[in-house]
Design a protein around this motif. Structure first.
Motif, PDB file in Angstrom:
ATOM      1  N   LEU A 201     -16.006   2.733 -46.162  1.00 53.31           N
ATOM      2  CA  LEU A 201     -16.704   2.442 -47.107  1.00 53.31           C
ATOM      3  C   LEU A 201     -15.726   1.685 -48.273  1.00 53.31           C
ATOM      4  O   LEU A 201     -15.962   0.978 -48.827  1.00 53.31           O
ATOM      5  N   SER A 202     -13.939   1.663 -48.265  1.00 46.81           N
ATOM      6  CA  SER A 202     -13.656   1.229 -48.992  1.00 46.81           C
ATOM      7  C   SER A 202     -12.715  -0.073 -48.751  1.00 46.81           C
ATOM      8  O   SER A 202     -12.394  -0.862 -49.370  1.00 46.81           O
TER       9      SER A 202
ATOM     10  N   TYR B  71     -24.420  -4.192 -54.287  1.00 43.12           N
ATOM     11  CA  TYR B  71     -23.773  -3.501 -53.414  1.00 43.12           C
ATOM     12  C   TYR B  71     -22.681  -2.601 -53.789  1.00 43.12           C
ATOM     13  O   TYR B  71     -22.704  -2.009 -53.427  1.00 43.12           O
ATOM     14  N   LYS B  72     -22.201  -3.258 -55.019  1.00 38.38           N
ATOM     15  CA  LYS B  72     -20.603  -2.574 -54.997  1.00 38.38           C
ATOM     16  C   LYS B  72     -21.378  -1.481 -55.733  1.00 38.38           C
ATOM     17  O   LYS B  72     -20.768  -0.387 -55.458  1.00 38.38           O
ATOM     18  N   LYS B  73     -22.962  -1.232 -55.871  1.00 41.11           N
ATOM     19  CA  LYS B  73     -22.652   0.079 -57.262  1.00 41.11           C
ATOM     20  C   LYS B  73     -23.147   1.239 -55.800  1.00 41.11           C
ATOM     21  O   LYS B  73     -22.979   2.308 -56.480  1.00 41.11           O
ATOM     22  N   ALA B  74     -23.941   0.795 -54.895  1.00 40.95           N
ATOM     23  CA  ALA B  74     -24.565   1.400 -53.575  1.00 40.95           C
ATOM     24  C   ALA B  74     -23.015   2.253 -53.361  1.00 40.95           C
ATOM     25  O   ALA B  74     -23.012   3.024 -52.743  1.00 40.95           O
ATOM     26  N   ILE B  75     -22.205   1.428 -52.828  1.00 43.67           N
ATOM     27  CA  ILE B  75     -20.768   1.711 -52.317  1.00 43.67           C
ATOM     28  C   ILE B  75     -20.317   2.506 -53.424  1.00 43.67           C
ATOM     29  O   ILE B  75     -19.392   4.138 -52.495  1.00 43.67           O
ATOM     30  N   VAL B  76     -19.799   2.174 -54.349  1.00 43.68           N
ATOM     31  CA  VAL B  76     -19.857   3.653 -55.348  1.00 43.68           C
ATOM     32  C   VAL B  76     -20.341   5.086 -55.347  1.00 43.68           C
ATOM     33  O   VAL B  76     -19.534   5.996 -55.472  1.00 43.68           O
ATOM     34  N   ASP B  77     -21.667   4.433 -55.683  1.00 45.38           N
ATOM     35  CA  ASP B  77     -22.076   5.721 -55.742  1.00 45.38           C
ATOM     36  C   ASP B  77     -22.048   6.507 -54.560  1.00 45.38           C
ATOM     37  O   ASP B  77     -21.824   8.065 -54.196  1.00 45.38           O
ATOM     38  N   SER B  78     -21.740   6.095 -53.505  1.00 48.40           N
ATOM     39  CA  SER B  78     -21.723   6.905 -51.670  1.00 48.40           C
ATOM     40  C   SER B  78     -20.725   7.285 -52.033  1.00 48.40           C
ATOM     41  O   SER B  78     -20.206   8.844 -51.189  1.00 48.40           O
ATOM     42  N   ILE B  79     -19.302   6.451 -52.303  1.00 42.66           N
ATOM     43  CA  ILE B  79     -18.027   7.329 -52.521  1.00 42.66           C
ATOM     44  C   ILE B  79     -17.720   8.918 -53.396  1.00 42.66           C
ATOM     45  O   ILE B  79     -17.535   9.351 -53.257  1.00 42.66           O
ATOM     46  N   ILE B  80     -18.803   8.526 -54.419  1.00 41.91           N
ATOM     47  CA  ILE B  80     -19.120   9.606 -55.495  1.00 41.91           C
ATOM     48  C   ILE B  80     -19.259  11.186 -54.564  1.00 41.91           C
ATOM     49  O   ILE B  80     -19.344  11.752 -55.257  1.00 41.91           O
ATOM     50  N   ILE B  81     -20.541  10.965 -53.957  1.00 49.55           N
ATOM     51  CA  ILE B  81     -21.473  11.672 -53.426  1.00 49.55           C
ATOM     52  C   ILE B  81     -20.221  12.080 -52.853  1.00 49.55           C
ATOM     53  O   ILE B  81     -20.601  13.064 -52.426  1.00 49.55           O
ATOM     54  N   LEU B  82     -20.478  11.202 -51.762  1.00 47.80           N
ATOM     55  CA  LEU B  82     -19.197  12.013 -50.222  1.00 47.80           C
ATOM     56  C   LEU B  82     -18.038  12.622 -51.058  1.00 47.80           C
ATOM     57  O   LEU B  82     -17.519  14.069 -51.023  1.00 47.80           O
ATOM     58  N   ILE B  83     -17.268  12.831 -52.156  1.00 42.86           N
ATOM     59  CA  ILE B  83     -16.432  13.123 -52.717  1.00 42.86           C
ATOM     60  C   ILE B  83     -16.606  14.524 -52.864  1.00 42.86           C
ATOM     61  O   ILE B  83     -15.857  15.801 -53.167  1.00 42.86           O
ATOM     62  N   ARG B  84     -18.128  15.082 -53.726  1.00 49.42           N
ATOM     63  CA  ARG B  84     -19.137  15.653 -54.422  1.00 49.42           C
ATOM     64  C   ARG B  84     -18.821  16.495 -53.285  1.00 49.42           C
ATOM     65  O   ARG B  84     -19.000  18.090 -53.692  1.00 49.42           O
ATOM     66  N   ASP B  85     -19.574  16.353 -51.996  1.00 48.94           N
ATOM     67  CA  ASP B  85     -20.310  17.351 -51.019  1.00 48.94           C
ATOM     68  C   ASP B  85     -18.793  17.532 -50.386  1.00 48.94           C
ATOM     69  O   ASP B  85     -19.073  17.963 -49.063  1.00 48.94           O
ATOM     70  N   ILE B  86     -18.095  16.979 -50.173  1.00 48.46           N
ATOM     71  CA  ILE B  86     -16.853  16.998 -48.701  1.00 48.46           C
ATOM     72  C   ILE B  86     -15.188  16.863 -49.508  1.00 48.46           C
ATOM     73  O   ILE B  86     -14.870  16.163 -49.677  1.00 48.46           O
ATOM     74  N   PRO B  87     -15.025  18.263 -49.282  1.00 51.79           N
ATOM     75  CA  PRO B  87     -14.051  18.661 -50.726  1.00 51.79           C
ATOM     76  C   PRO B  87     -12.856  17.573 -50.080  1.00 51.79           C
ATOM     77  O   PRO B  87     -11.976  17.309 -50.455  1.00 51.79           O
ATOM     78  N   ASP B  88     -12.626  17.813 -48.808  1.00 53.18           N
ATOM     79  CA  ASP B  88     -11.482  17.260 -48.085  1.00 53.18           C
ATOM     80  C   ASP B  88     -11.231  15.690 -48.674  1.00 53.18           C
ATOM     81  O   ASP B  88     -10.516  15.123 -48.343  1.00 53.18           O
ATOM     82  N   ALA B  89     -12.660  15.027 -48.508  1.00 53.43           N
ATOM     83  CA  ALA B  89     -12.436  13.435 -48.775  1.00 53.43           C
ATOM     84  C   ALA B  89     -11.955  12.928 -50.377  1.00 53.43           C
ATOM     85  O   ALA B  89     -11.842  11.960 -50.709  1.00 53.43           O
TER      86      ALA B  89
ATOM     87  N   GLU C 272      -9.657  13.689 -52.285  1.00 48.41           N
ATOM     88  CA  GLU C 272      -8.017  12.584 -52.531  1.00 48.41           C
ATOM     89  C   GLU C 272      -8.406  11.124 -51.999  1.00 48.41           C
ATOM     90  O   GLU C 272      -7.745  10.515 -52.932  1.00 48.41           O
ATOM     91  N   SER C 273      -9.138  10.874 -50.969  1.00 48.05           N
ATOM     92  CA  SER C 273      -8.497   9.224 -50.673  1.00 48.05           C
ATOM     93  C   SER C 273      -9.801   8.530 -51.235  1.00 48.05           C
ATOM     94  O   SER C 273      -9.452   7.367 -51.488  1.00 48.05           O
ATOM     95  N   GLY C 274     -11.136   9.806 -51.356  1.00 55.32           N
ATOM     96  CA  GLY C 274     -11.699   9.032 -52.252  1.00 55.32           C
ATOM     97  C   GLY C 274     -11.736   8.367 -53.597  1.00 55.32           C
ATOM     98  O   GLY C 274     -11.437   6.916 -53.847  1.00 55.32           O
ATOM     99  N   LEU C 275     -10.949   9.605 -54.270  1.00 52.26           N
ATOM    100  CA  LEU C 275     -10.299   9.648 -56.128  1.00 52.26           C
ATOM    101  C   LEU C 275      -9.634   8.154 -55.603  1.00 52.26           C
ATOM    102  O   LEU C 275      -9.612   7.086 -56.461  1.00 52.26           O
ATOM    103  N   PHE C 276      -8.521   7.068 -54.531  1.00 49.65           N
ATOM    104  CA  PHE C 276      -8.052   7.103 -54.664  1.00 49.65           C
ATOM    105  C   PHE C 276      -7.813   5.601 -53.995  1.00 49.65           C
ATOM    106  O   PHE C 276      -8.182   4.631 -54.957  1.00 49.65           O
ATOM    107  N   HIS C 277      -9.196   4.954 -53.127  1.00 49.69           N
ATOM    108  CA  HIS C 277     -10.281   4.785 -53.475  1.00 49.69           C
ATOM    109  C   HIS C 277     -10.799   3.628 -55.100  1.00 49.69           C
ATOM    110  O   HIS C 277     -10.509   2.700 -54.543  1.00 49.69           O
ATOM    111  N   LEU C 278     -11.294   4.480 -55.224  1.00 50.29           N
ATOM    112  CA  LEU C 278     -11.427   4.676 -56.671  1.00 50.29           C
ATOM    113  C   LEU C 278     -11.204   4.000 -57.455  1.00 50.29           C
ATOM    114  O   LEU C 278     -11.391   3.104 -58.339  1.00 50.29           O
TER     115      LEU C 278
END
Lengths: 182, 888
Positions: free
Chosen positions: B406-407, B418-436, B438-444
C-alpha cells in the motif's frame, strides 16, 4: 419507486465509429450523460486512447471505465465502439457491436476503411438508425440491418438487394485476402 | 463556427493521402446547396448528397442557428414530393436530427401519416418512428388508432417500430400508451424474436407500478412461450425483481428459481450470463443455489472471447466478496487469467484470487500484482486496493507485506479517488491491527509531505491527532505536522494547528514545545488559522471558558460533533444576530440526507439488490414550520413538534391527486392536504376537504382553510385543524371527501367559464397513530446513550407476537408501530437467524428522549416472542411506549 436500470430494458448509451486517429466518422449518443459537444469529444478521446494499444481485431474486446462498459472492435482503420452503463449485460452489448461492424462490412462490401465509410456516410448513418432507437436495441442481425438499409441504396450501380448475402460475403472475403497480401 | 472546421480540414490535408468527400466542407456553402430542395424537378441523388453533408456537419458537432434550422426543415419537407426511397430515408433522418418545434411539426404530420399508411413496409416503420419522436400528446390521439394497428401488424419491422415508439411515448403520454395493453399483450406472443422483445419491454413498463400484474406476467411467461434471447434476458430481470419483492419462505424453495436454473441451459450465451448473474445476486443466496451458476461461469472463463471471459470473471469477483468458498473451484482457471492480454480481466482475476486465496498464496500474488499495477486504470487500482484491505483484515499476520504494498502504490501517480482508497485502507488497518499502527502512521506522514489533495491532508492530520499522541514516541510526528503549517494552504494549516493542540493536550512532556509552535501560528496570514491558534493556546493554558477540568478540554478537542453538519449549516443560516446566543441543541439531529447518499453509493457500487429501502424520514421541515406560522388560524398552536411524510390519499394517476401531511402540535393537529388537478380542461374553486372525525373521538375540528382556486397542474394546499387533549396520545381514523366547484376551461384559450358546478370526490381514509407522536431521531452511540439514561426509568416486559412470516417482518412491524429510528443498522435482520436485537431511538412529544432495546426470538413454527426494554427521560413515557406496543 427506485428505478434500477437492472430491472429495465437493456439500453445503449452511445455508438461510436472513429478513425485511426480518434476522429469522428459517425457517432450517435442516446443518453443525457454527455450534454455538450465538448463532453462528447472528451469521452471519445478517452475511449480512443484507453483502447488504442489493445488488439481488438479478431474478437471484440471490452473494458470498464468511468462507470461505463465499452465493447469495441477495430477493422482496418476504423474503430467501432458501443458503450452502456456498467451493470449492462456484456454479451448483449457485444451482439450490438457485432451487428454494427458486420452490417457496415456488408454495406461497404467488405471495403471497411475510413475512405469508403465517408464516401458512404449516408449508409452508415442509416445503419446506426436501424440498430438502436433512443437507446433501445432495434436489431442486431447484420444481414437484416444491411438489408433494411440497402433496399434504399441510391447508389446507381448494382442495387444491394440484387446482390445476395453470400455474394456480398464473398466480396468481403476477397477484399480481406487482398488487404492481407498487401 | 464553420471557420475552424475549414482550418482543421486544411491541416489534415497532408496526413490524409486520400480525398475525403467532406474535405473543406463549410456550413454556409452547404446551406446554399440545400436550395436544390426547392427545385421543381428534384434530383434525388443530388438531394441525398446534400442531406448527407448536412448530417455530417451535425455529426461533427456543428450546430445550426434557429433560423438556419427552420430554413433547412422547410426545405426538407419539400422532398416528400420525391418518390425516391433512398432519399425518403434520409429525409426521415434529417427530420429526427432537427427535432422541429410544435408549429413546424404540423407541416410534416400529414406527409408522415400518409407514409404510415403506405404499402411499403419500410416507409411505414420509419414514418412511425419519426412521427412518434416529434409529435405532442394532442396529435398523438389522432394517430393512436394507426399505432394500435401497427403493434399487431404482421410485418415485424412495423410492429417493432410501433412498440419501440410506445416505450418512448410512455414517458410523455402514459395515459395514451396504457390503453394499448391488449395489442401489446398480443404482440408478446409474436413469432418474430425482436417484436417479442420490444412488446415485453413495453408491457412491463406499462405495468411496472403494479406488482401483482408484473408477478402474473412473469408467472405466465416463465412457462415457456418466450424464445428470443433478448426477451429471455428481460424476463430474467423481471423474474428476479419479483423474487426480490416476494418474501422468501424460509427453508422452502424460492419461487421461480427453477426457471432461472433452466435458463442456465439456454442456447444463447447472453441468456446464460443473465441467468447466472441473477442467481448470484439473489437475496441470501445459498451455496446450493449458487453451484449451477458458478459452473457455467467457470466454463466461460476459458472462452476465446474476451467479452465472455470479462463477464464471467466480473460476476465471480462479486460473488467472491460474499461467498468466497463457492468460487474456490474456479481458482485454477483464474490463475491462468492473471496473464490475460486484457488488463481488466487480469485485474478482476487477481482480486478474485485475493478474496478466495489462503494465507500462503498472499506473497506470491502480491509479487505478480506489483508488475501490472502501473498499466491499469484507476478504477481497477481501487478494486485492487479494496481487495488488499479485506485480505489484510482476514490475515492480520500478513500486514507487513500488505502495508508495504500500500505504501509503495501511495507514492506512485494516481487520481484522488485512488489515493483516497489507499489512505482509507491504511487508516482501517491501523485501527484494526494494533501492530500495524506505527508503520502505518509513518507511511501516512511521508505521504502528507508531498500530497496534492487538501481533503486527504486534512483527513490524515485529523487522524494523526487522535492516534499519534497514544504512540510510544509522539514527538517524532511533530516535525511532519509543523511542516504543514509552514508549507501548505490555509485549510491544511488550520487542521495542522488543531492536530498540534491535540498532541499538546494529551502529552504533557510536549506541551511547552507545542506552545512555542502555536504561538508562531498567531502570525499566520489566514484568519481561521490564527483563530484556532489563539483558541487552543487559551484552552491549553487553562484560560478559556470551555470548562474547568482537563476532561472538559479533551472533550472539546476530541469529542465528535453530534449534530449533522448540513443541519448545523441551515440552522446557522437561519440564525439572526440578536442578544440570544446561538443554541447548538436547537439544531435537529436527524440525518435527513444520509440514507439517500448511502443508497446512492450502494446502487452504484454493487448492482445487486438493495435490501430494505428506507422510507422517507419524517422531519420538522423548516419550510413547513414557516408555512404554518404564516397562517393566522394556526399561529397560536405553539411549536410544531413533527410533520409526517406525505401520505397519498388517491391512487396514482387519478383525476385529482391528493396527499396529506400530518403536522403534530402539543394540543393540536393540522392536516395539510396537497392537491393537484390533472385535468387540463378543468379549473377547481373553493376546494376544501370535508373531514369526518366520528371515528376519532378525542379530536374536534377547530379551523379549516379552503383553497381559492386550483388550476391544472399547479399544486395547492388546503388545511384542516383539530384540537386534541394535551399530553394524550390521541389516535383515530378520519374519512375525507374533497369538495369543490368545477369550471370548464377552454383548452385553446385557457379561459374558464363563468358558471361552475359543485362536485365532490371521495378520498381514502387517514389515520393518526401513536407513531405520529414520535420523532425518529438517531443517536450515534447507542450504548453510551443507553447507559447515560436513568436505569430507574427502565421498563421491561415480554410480548408474544404470534405466528409471523419471518423475523425480519416482525422487526419491521414493531419499528413501524413505534415510529422510532433504528440505530447502528440493527433494523436489518440477517436471513436465517433465529434471534435478533434491535436498537431504537426517538423523541416523544413533549421532547422526551426515548431509547428502546428489542430482543426477538423465533421458534420453529414461526412463533415470535419479543422482549421490550425502554428507557426515557420520563418513566411515564416508558410506560406509554409499552401501552403502544400492547395495543399495536
Amino acid at each position: 419507486m427506485a428505478d434500477f436500470s437492472k430491472e429495465s430494458c437493456p439500453s445503449v448509451k452511445n455508438i461510436l465509429l472513429l478513425d485511426s486517429e480518434g476522429k469522428r466518422v459517425a457517432v450517435k449518443y442516446f443518453s443525457d450523460d454527455w450534454s455538450t459537444n465538448a463532453s462528447k469529444l472528451a469521452y471519445e478521446k478517452s475511449v480512443f486512447t484507453k483502447t488504442l494499444k489493445t488488439n481488438a481485431r479478431a474478437e471484440a474486446e471490452i473494458t470498464l471505465f468511468d462507470g461505463y462498459i465499452v465493447v469495441y472492435k477495430f477493422v482496418h482503420d476504423l474503430h467501432f465502439f458501443v458503450s452502456a452503463g456498467d451493470d449492462e449485460n456484456e454479451l448483449i452489448l457485444a451482439s450490438v457491436l457485432n451487428g454494427f461492424s458486420d452490417s457496415v462490412g456488408l454495406l461497404l462490401r467488405g471495403d471497411v476503411e475510413k475512405r469508403t465509410a465517408l464516401e458512404n456516410l449516408d449508409l452508415i448513418l442509416l445503419c446506426i438508425d436501424e440498430i438502436i432507437d433512443g437507446g433501445i436495441i432495434l436489431e442486431t442481425d447484420a444481414n437484416t440491418i444491411a438489408g433494411k438499409v440497402a433496399t434504399n441504396a441510391v447508389d446507381g450501380s448494382v442495387p444491394f438487394s440484387e446482390q445476395t448475402i453470400s455474394q456480398a460475403l464473398a466480396t468481403a472475403r476477397e477484399h480481406l485476402a487482398r488487404s492481407l497480401l498487401k | 463556427m464553420a471557420q475552424p472546421l475549414v482550418v482543421k480540414k486544411d491541416d489534415d490535408l497532408d496526413e490524409e493521402e486520400y480525398y475525403s468527400p467532406f474535405l473543406g466542407i463549410e456550413k454556409g456553402a452547404v446551406l446554399q446547396e440545400a436550395r436544390v430542395f426547392h427545385d421543381p424537378q428534384l434530383d434525388a441523388r443530388r438531394c441525398c448528397q446534400v442531406i448527407t453533408k448536412l448530417l455530417y456537419l451535425l455529426n461533427q458537432g456543428d450546430t445550426f442557428t434557429k433560423v438556419e434550422a427552420t430554413e433547412v426543415f422547410f426545405a426538407t419537407t419539400k422532398l416528400f414530393q420525391s418518390k425516391d426511397a433512398g432519399l425518403r430515408r434520409m429525409v426521415y433522418l434529417m427530420i429526427k436530427e432537427l427535432s422541429p418545434s410544435a408549429d413546424e411539426v404540423i407541416i410534416v404530420t400529414s406527409s408522415l401519416m400518409k407514409d404510415m399508411n403506405s404499402k411499403t413496409d419500410m416507409y411505414r416503420a420509419n414514418a412511425i418512428r419519426v412521427l412518434c419522436r416529434i409529435i405532442d400528446s394532442t396529435l398523438l390521439t389522432q394517430i393512436e388508432r394507426y399505432l394500435k394497428q401497427a403493434i399487431v401488424d404482421k410485418n415485424p419491422v412495423v410492429a417493432s417500430a410501433a412498440l419501440v415508439s410506445g416505450i418512448y411515448l410512455l414517458q410523455t403520454s402514459p395515459e395514451v400508451v396504457k390503453r394499448w395493453s391488449n395489442e401489446v399483450q398480443e404482440a408478446v406472443q409474436s413469432r418474430a424474436a425482436l417484436v417479442q422483445f420490444h412488446a415485453l419491454a413495453l408491457l412491463h413498463q406499462i405495468r411496472q407500478n403494479d406488482r401483482l400484474a408484473v408477478s402474473k406476467l412473469v408467472t405466465s411467461l416463465t412457462r415457456g412461450s418466450v424464445r428470443s434471447p433478448l426477451a429471455q434476458c428481460l424476463l430474467i430481470r423481471y423474474t428476479s425483481q419479483v423474487i426480490r419483492e416476494s418474501s422468501v419462505s424460509q427453508g422452502g424453495d424460492r419461487p421461480f428459481f427453477d426457471f432461472l436454473e433452466s435458463c442456465l441451459r439456454n442456447k444463447a450465451e447472453m441468456v446464460i450470463l443473465e441467468a447466472a448473474r441473477a442467481i448470484t445476486e439473489l437475496n441470501g443466496v445459498t451455496s446450493r443455489e449458487l453451484t449451477p451458476a458458478i459452473t457455467v461461469l467457470q466454463l466461460f472463463l476459458s472462452s476465446s472471447k474476451p467479452v465472455l471471459r470479462f463477464a464471467a470473471v466480473r460476476t465471480l469477483n462479486k460473488v467472491a466478496s460474499t461467498h468466497p468458498l463457492a468460487v474456490t473451484n474456479c481458482n485454477i482457471d483464474m490463475e491462468s487469467l492473471i496473464s490475460d492480454q486484457n488488463r481488466s480481466i487480469a485485474t478482476l482475476a487477481i482480486t478474485t484470487l485475493l478474496k478466495t486465496g489462503n494465507e500462503s498464496s498472499v506473497d506470491r500474488l502480491m509479487k505478480q500484482m506489483t508488475n501490472f499495477m502501473s498499466d491499469i486504470a484507476d478504477e481497477f487500482k481501487i478494486v485492487v486496493v479494496e481487495a488488499i484491505r479485506s485480505l489484510c483484515l482476514k490475515f492480520p499476520l500478513k500486514y507487513r507485506s500488505l502495508m508495504n504494498f500500500l505504501s509503495n502504490i501511495l507514492r506512485e501517480e494516481g487520481g484522488f479517488e485512488y489515493k483516497k482508497a489507499i489512505v482509507d485502507s491504511i487508516i482501517i488497518l491501523i485501527r484494526d491491527i494494533p501492530d500495524a499502527k506505527e508503520s502505518g502512521l509513518f507511511h501516512l506522514c511521508e505521504f502528507i509531505e508531498d500530497c496534492e489533495f487538501t481533503y486527504l491532508s486534512t483527513q490524515i492530520l485529523h487522524f494523526l491527532g487522535n492516534e499519534g499522541p497514544k504512540t510510544a514516541d509522539p514527538s517524532k510526528y511533530i516535525r511532519y505536522i509543523y511542516n504543514r503549517v509552514i508549507l501548505e494552504n490555509a485549510t491544511v494549516r488550520a487542521s495542522a494547528v488543531s492536530t498540534l493542540a491535540k498532541f499538546g493536550a494529551l502529552v504533557d512532556s510536549l506541551k511547552p514545545r507545542i506552545f512555542v509552535l502555536l504561538r508562531r501560528c498567531l502570525f499566520d496570514g489566514d484568519d481561521e488559522v490564527r483563530d484556532r491558534a489563539t483558541l487552543y493556546l487559551k484552552l491549553l493554558g487553562g484560560e478559556a471558558t470551555v470548562g474547568d477540568t482537563e476532561k472538559d478540554v479533551n472533550e472539546f478537542l476530541f469529542g465528535s460533533l453530534d449534530v449533522p453538519l448540513v443541519n448545523l449549516e441551515t440552522s446557522l443560516r437561519n440564525y439572526e444576530p440578536s442578544d440570544v446566543p446561538f443554541d447548538i441543541s436547537s439544531v435537529p439531529k436527524e440525518t435527513k440526507s444520509q440514507p439517500l447518499t448511502e443508497k446512492k453509493s450502494i446502487g452504484k457500487k454493487q448492482t445487486g439488490p438493495v435490501s430494505a429501502v428506507n422510507g422517507p424520514v419524517p422531519t420538522v421541515d423548516t419550510s413547513y414550520e414557516r408555512l404554518l406560522s404564516s397562517i393566522p388560524e394556526f399561529a397560536d398552536f405553539g411549536k410544531l413538534f413533527k410533520s409526517s411524510a406525505p401520505v397519498e390519499l388517491t391512487e396514482a394517476e387519478t383525476e385529482y391527486s391528493v396527499n396529506v401531511v400530518k403536522h403534530i402540535y402539543d394540543g393540536h393537529v393540522v392536516l395539510q392536504y396537497n392537491c393537484t388537478n390533472t385535468i387540463p380542461e378543468q379549473l377547481l374553486e373553493q376546494v376544501v376537504v370535508f373531514v369526518d372525525a366520528s371515528e376519532a373521538e378525542e379530536f374536534s375540528e377547530v379551523a379549516s382553510k379552503p383553497l381559492e382556486s386550483l388550476p391544472f397542474d399547479s399544486p395547492g394546499q388546503t388545511f384542516v385543524a383539530f384540537e386534541k387533549p394535551e399530553g394524550v396520545i390521541a389516535t383515530g381514523k378520519f374519512s375525507n371527501i374533497l369538495k369543490f366547484i368545477v369550471k370548464e376551461v377552454d383548452p385553446s384559450t385557457g379561459e374558464a367559464e363563468d358558471d361552475g358546478v359543485e362536485d365532490e370526490y371521495q378520498l381514502e381514509d387517514l389515520e393518526i397513530v401513536s407513531a405520529d407522536y414520535m420523532l425518529n431521531v438517531g443517536v450515534s452511540n447507542f450504548r453510551n446513550a443507553w447507559e447515560s439514561m436513568d436505569p430507574e426509568s427502565e421498563r421491561v416486559d415480554e410480548y408474544g407476537l404470534g405466528v409471523r412470516e419471518s423475523l425480519a417482518e416482525a422487526v419491521s412491524a414493531v419499528i413501524s408501530i413505534l415510529g422510532m429510528q433504528p440505530c447502528e443498522g440493527t433494523d436489518v435482520v440477517p436471513s436465517n437467524s433465529r434471534s435478533h436485537t434491535c436498537l431504537l431511538s426517538g423523541v416523544f412529544i413533549g421532547n422526551v428522549k426515548v431509547l428502546v432495546r428489542l430482543s426477538f426470538g423465533i421458534s420453529a413454527p414461526k412463533e415470535v416472542a419479543m422482549k421490550l426494554a425502554v428507557r426515557s427521560d420520563d418513566p411515564e413515557i416508558s410506560d406509554k411506549i409499552h401501552e403502544i406496543v400492547a395495543n399495536g
